[in-house]
Structure formats: C-alpha cells, structure tokens
Design an enzyme around this catalytic site. Structure first.
Site, PDB file in Angstrom:
ATOM      1  N   CYS A   1      69.859  44.065  75.445  1.00 17.46           N
ATOM      2  CA  CYS A   1      70.729  43.421  76.412  1.00 17.46           C
ATOM      3  C   CYS A   1      69.976  43.358  77.740  1.00 17.46           C
ATOM      4  CB  CYS A   1      71.976  44.288  76.522  1.00 17.46           C
ATOM      5  SG  CYS A   1      73.087  43.754  77.759  1.00 17.46           S
TER       6      CYS A   1
ATOM      7  N   HIS B   1      68.330  34.612  69.046  1.00 20.62           N
ATOM      8  CA  HIS B   1      68.723  33.506  69.915  1.00 20.62           C
ATOM      9  C   HIS B   1      68.373  32.179  69.260  1.00 20.62           C
ATOM     10  CE1 HIS B   1      69.703  35.981  73.420  1.00 20.62           C
ATOM     11  NE2 HIS B   1      68.761  36.779  72.952  1.00 20.62           N
TER      12      HIS B   1
ATOM     13  N   GLU C   1      77.553  33.931  73.618  1.00 22.29           N
ATOM     14  CA  GLU C   1      76.961  35.175  73.125  1.00 22.29           C
ATOM     15  C   GLU C   1      77.619  35.668  71.848  1.00 22.29           C
ATOM     16  OE1 GLU C   1      76.266  38.611  75.558  1.00 22.29           O
ATOM     17  OE2 GLU C   1      75.886  37.343  77.294  1.00 22.29           O
TER      18      GLU C   1
ATOM     19  N   CYS D   1      73.024  35.724  80.537  1.00 20.45           N
ATOM     20  CA  CYS D   1      72.485  36.471  79.402  1.00 20.45           C
ATOM     21  C   CYS D   1      70.991  36.622  79.631  1.00 20.45           C
ATOM     22  CB  CYS D   1      72.768  35.719  78.108  1.00 20.45           C
ATOM     23  SG  CYS D   1      72.076  36.489  76.644  1.00 20.45           S
TER      24      CYS D   1
ATOM     25  N   GLY E   1      68.822  36.011  76.613  1.00 18.40           N
ATOM     26  CA  GLY E   1      68.937  34.570  76.352  1.00 18.40           C
ATOM     27  C   GLY E   1      68.058  33.758  77.295  1.00 18.40           C
TER      28      GLY E   1
HETATM   29  O1  ZDP Z   1      72.809  39.974  70.975  1.00 18.95           O
HETATM   30  C1  ZDP Z   1      73.990  40.104  71.304  1.00 18.95           C
HETATM   31  O2  ZDP Z   1      74.873  40.393  70.462  1.00 18.95           O
HETATM   32  C2  ZDP Z   1      74.353  39.907  72.786  1.00 18.95           C
HETATM   33  N1  ZDP Z   1      75.768  39.665  72.920  1.00 18.95           N
HETATM   34  C3  ZDP Z   1      73.945  41.147  73.496  1.00 18.95           C
HETATM   35  C4  ZDP Z   1      74.105  41.070  74.967  1.00 18.95           C
HETATM   36  C5  ZDP Z   1      73.030  40.218  75.615  1.00 18.95           C
HETATM   37  C6  ZDP Z   1      73.179  40.172  77.114  1.00 18.95           C
HETATM   38  N2  ZDP Z   1      74.078  39.186  77.576  1.00 18.95           N
HETATM   39  C7  ZDP Z   1      71.852  39.995  77.803  1.00 18.95           C
HETATM   40  O3  ZDP Z   1      71.891  39.872  79.031  1.00 18.95           O
HETATM   41  O4  ZDP Z   1      70.798  40.046  77.205  1.00 18.95           O
HETATM   42  C8  ZDP Z   1      73.729  41.393  77.627  1.00 18.95           C
END
Ligand code: ZDP
Length: 277
Positions: A75, A163, A212, A221, A224
């Site tokens: 994350c 992703h 997400e 994200c 992301g």
């Molecule tokens: O991979 C997932 O299940 C994401 N929902 C994790 C969280 C990603 C996040 N938004 C980021 O900033 O990388 C926190």
C-alpha cells in the site's frame, strides 16, 4: 476490547493506524477492520494499517486490511502514512528513514525536510504469472481485454499488488462505479485487481482515477500511481519522471535507471482516539 488508533491520510487515501509493536499478529481481525472502516457505522477509512515488529532485520513490518477485510501485499499511500505514524510514535528517537518489511518485500520510506515522504518502492514486476493474470502473453503490454461489452487495451504491472492500467481520452468521463467492479472481478485476474484509468496530458503529467481492489473508488493510490507510470513508459507515452494527478492531489513518481521506483508525496495525521471493538 478498547483499541487506540490514529487516523492519517495521504492525498485523501485514509487509513486507521494501529501501534502493533507489542505483538507479531494484528491486534484486530479482518471483520473488525471492515467495521471500523465503515464511513457511517465506524471511524471511516480505506484500510487499517498495523505497525508490527520488524522481520528479517527491518525496523518494522507493515500489514494492511482493505476496507472489505481482504489483505493486500502493499500500500503506497499507506506506507507514507505509516512512516509518519512511527516517527510520531518514536518522538525524539525518530529516524529520517525506515526499513519496512511487507508482503511485497522490503520498502524504504524517508521523511524529507520539506515534510513529504519519499519511498523506495522496489522494482515493478511485469510477468503475467507475477501479476497474476491468465491473459495468455508473457507480459501484458497494450493487450485487448473485453470488459462491459467493450474492448480495452490494458497493461498489467505488479508493485507487489496487482494493477491493470488502461489509457482513456478523458478520465472524468469514466463511469468508475460501474466499470471498476467488472475489472476487479474479471476472471483473468485470479487475485482480483486494482484498475487505473489514465489520461496522458503531457509525457510528464498524467491524470489518473482508480478503482481499488477491496476498497472501491478512492481519492488516491500510491502503488497504482507507480504502476501507472511504468505502464505509460512501456507504452511510449511518458517520461521516466512524471507527476501523477489523482483526485486527492499530485504524486511525484520516478522510475530510476536501476529499475527501482520512487514515490514522493504527503502524509498527514488527522486525529487519534479510542474505539470499542
Ligand atoms: O491491492 C489492493 O488491494 C489495494 N486496495 C491496496 C491499497 C493500495 C493503496 N491505495 C496504495 O496507495 O497503494 C493503499
């Protein structure tokens, strides 16, 4: 039990941080995390992050539960928030840089003098098996994918978590609420996927909206944004350093020559409290 927590946000991607230094296991269950993340019946957040004792010689271990209770490997915005959180916890003892063990490997955030957090996010992974996806090419770069009766050209990148990136004319025109879940649960993604819609304004300035995995529409994200820059470079659309503009604000992303990705952005404490779980 009573849980002490602190809320942080990075570009409006918000997290409940838990001081978990006393135990190797998260202090609450995925079900309890899901309840706390609820914006009407709980504290409200996109996820819960636990600062656990380090592993393999690192300063800390990070674990995270999404707002639906699932556990992602990594994350990006969350790790900036966690760096700020542990620096706040440590007070006078705080370091400028921390080594953090995650399910995606070693991640190294640094608190910079201008108040931002710069994170060494490690290497992007491109092999289909590493995403994971069953799209039948070795790597997925600009491959067609049928979603909602429409063909999209997608590029898949793992930053430890999956992703799927697609380029559009106008990110504002995308019906995320409808399209997002269809990407997330598409059968070609056995671990589900995060999905980013990109509008390349200039090679160094890209607008991004995200759906997400396990959290739905969020304002930002971090992983992301990193995966998106990699996808944009692989498609010949971006420089290796660019600003990714998210609904919650801009992130600076850099894909270094040695293949590591650096992400720079803010992380801010919102409030702290105690809650019955
Ligand atoms: O991979 C997932 O299940 C994401 N929902 C994790 C969280 C990603 C996040 N938004 C980021 O900033 O990388 C926190």
């Amino acid at each position: 039990m009573t849980l002490t927590f602190t809320k942080y946000q990075g570009l409006g991607n918000d997290f409940i941080l838990v001081d978990n230094r006393s135990s190797q296991e998260p202090l609450i269950t995925p079900e309890q995390a899901e309840k706390l993340c609820d914006r009407h019946f709980g504290i409200g957040a996109d996820g819960v992050i636990f600062a656990l004792p380090g592993q393999n010689g690192t300063d800390y271990t990070m674990r995270i539960y999404n707002s639906d209770g699932s556990e992602p490997e990594m994350c990006g915005n969350g790790i900036r928030c966690m760096a700020r959180f542990i620096a706040d916890l440590e007070g006078d003892q705080a370091k400028a840089s921390y080594t953090i063990h995650t399910l995606a490997g070693l991640i190294t955030p640094t608190l910079t003098e201008d108040g931002q957090v710069r994170v060494d996010m490690g290497h992007p992974r491109l092999m289909s098996s590493e995403i994971p996806t069953t799209i039948p090419t070795e790597k997925v770069i600009d491959q067609p994918l049928e979603v909602a009766g429409q063909s999209w050209n997608v590029t898949c990148v793992s930053m430890g978590n999956p992703h799927c990136i697609t380029f559009v004319e106008d990110v504002a025109a995308i019906d995320l609420e409808k399209i997002g879940p269809l990407f997330e649960h598409h059968p070609v993604f056995p671990a589900r996927t995060n999905t980013e819609f990109l509008q390349v304004v200039r090679p160094d300035y890209i607008k991004m909206r995200v759906w997400e995995r396990g959290a739905g529409i969020t304002l930002a994200c971090g992983t992301g944004a990193c995966a998106s820059l990699v996808a944009a470079v692989l498609n010949g659309k971006a420089d290796r350093q660019a600003t990714i503009e998210l609904p919650g604000g801009p992130l600076r992303i850099e894909w270094a020559e040695d293949d590591r990705i650096f992400m720079t952005g803010p992380a801010t404490r919102v409030f702290g409290g105690k809650v019955e779980v």
